[in-house]
Design a protein around this motif. Structure first.
Motif, short mmCIF file in Angstrom:
data_model
loop_
_atom_site.label_atom_id
_atom_site.label_comp_id
_atom_site.label_asym_id
_atom_site.label_seq_id
_atom_site.Cartn_x
_atom_site.Cartn_y
_atom_site.Cartn_z
N ARG A 224 7.40 0.94 15.92
CA ARG A 224 8.19 1.66 14.92
C ARG A 224 7.65 3.08 14.72
O ARG A 224 8.43 4.03 14.57
CB ARG A 224 8.19 0.90 13.60
N SER A 225 6.34 3.23 14.71
CA SER A 225 5.74 4.56 14.55
C SER A 225 6.13 5.49 15.69
O SER A 225 6.46 6.66 15.47
CB SER A 225 4.21 4.45 14.47
N LEU B 100 9.91 6.39 15.28
CA LEU B 100 10.12 7.32 14.18
C LEU B 100 9.66 8.73 14.54
O LEU B 100 10.25 9.72 14.09
CB LEU B 100 9.39 6.84 12.93
N THR C 247 4.91 13.77 9.40
CA THR C 247 5.16 12.38 9.73
C THR C 247 5.57 11.58 8.50
O THR C 247 6.45 10.72 8.57
CB THR C 247 3.91 11.75 10.37
N THR C 248 4.94 11.87 7.36
CA THR C 248 5.32 11.20 6.12
C THR C 248 6.76 11.50 5.75
O THR C 248 7.53 10.60 5.37
CB THR C 248 4.39 11.64 4.98
N SER D 296 9.06 12.33 7.82
CA SER D 296 9.88 11.66 8.84
C SER D 296 10.12 10.20 8.47
O SER D 296 11.25 9.70 8.55
CB SER D 296 9.18 11.77 10.20
N GLN D 297 9.05 9.52 8.05
CA GLN D 297 9.17 8.11 7.69
C GLN D 297 9.98 7.93 6.41
O GLN D 297 10.81 7.01 6.31
CB GLN D 297 7.78 7.50 7.55
N ASP D 298 9.76 8.81 5.43
CA ASP D 298 10.45 8.69 4.15
C ASP D 298 11.96 8.91 4.29
O ASP D 298 12.76 8.37 3.52
CB ASP D 298 9.89 9.68 3.13
N ASN E 250 13.59 8.60 7.31
CA ASN E 250 14.08 7.91 8.52
C ASN E 250 14.64 8.92 9.52
O ASN E 250 15.71 8.71 10.11
CB ASN E 250 15.14 6.86 8.15
N SER F 141 4.60 -2.62 14.27
CA SER F 141 4.50 -1.36 13.53
C SER F 141 4.16 -0.19 14.44
O SER F 141 4.57 0.94 14.18
CB SER F 141 3.44 -1.48 12.43
#
Length: 216
Positions: free
Chosen positions: A96-97, A100, A169-170, A172-174, A176, A93
């Motif tokens: 992955r962080s 991302l 960042t949220t 970005s993750q949501d 992709n 993880s």
């Protein structure tokens, strides 16, 4: 500033333990324990204050034993110390962080310490200098839009700096997407460059995320 001595810098219950070592001309900072929002500043300071001795080729930050990397910890890996070629080692993880957040565009990211050291030692001096220049150019190119987006979010949504970066960042993750691309979109839509319909939808999403972050 001086080169840190080889060995451990003891941590605490809330702070990771930092362990310095070297492999030839490669200096290694191993981080043991989770990197929280509170402890990220210690890691960032270690990177900024590292003063490589003559002949040093690179600094490797080994995060392979880190299970949790807070958003502030990802941000801590962005260093303005132009005197070093920075490489990161991460898995799971944490890897992955970093990917991302777009760290692989400005910093070499490896999945093992051996791979990082072997890759660095296979680079001649001229190639290393070109790599350092490219990393610096990418940092300069990407950082202003992220800082600009954070500033707008802080002003328009009454967020502090950490909350603004958490929101980016949220998103970005949501979606992709890279943090830099998300920041550029936020800047476009908050400055009126985007269509009114798109801007309103973005504002609604940002407000929902802001409320969610504060409730969490």
């Amino acid at each position: 500033m001086r080169e840190p001595s080889t060995g451990d810098q003891p941590g605490s219950d809330d702070m990771p333990r930092l362990s310095w070592s070297r492999h030839g001309a490669v200096h290694i900072l191993q981080v043991h324990g989770d990197i929280t929002a509170a402890s990220a500043v210690d890691v960032h300071d270690a990177l900024l204050t590292f003063d490589p001795p003559p002949g040093a080729m690179a600094l490797v930050v080994d995060l392979s034993t880190v299970d949790t990397l807070a958003v502030a910890g990802v941000d801590a890996m962005r260093t303005d110390n132009a005197s070093l070629s920075l490489h990161l080692v991460a898995t799971g993880s944490v890897l992955r962080s970093l990917l991302l957040a777009g760290l692989s565009e400005t910093t070499a990211v490896h999945e093992s310490l051996d791979a990082a050291v072997e890759g660095i030692e296979g680079i001649d001096e001229a190639t290393l200098l070109r790599e350092q220049l490219h990393q610096r150019e990418q940092q300069i190119a990407s950082q202003p839009v992220i800082e600009q987006a954070k500033g707008m979010l802080m002003q328009d949504f009454k967020l502090d700096e950490a909350e603004a970066f958490d929101l980016l960042t949220t998103l970005s993750q949501d979606t992709n997407s890279k943090v830099r691309d998300v920041a550029a979109k936020v800047v476009d839509e908050l400055t009126g460059t985007a269509s009114a319909e798109t801007a309103h939808a973005t504002l609604d999403t940002l407000r929902e995320l802001r409320d969610h972050l504060r409730q969490g």
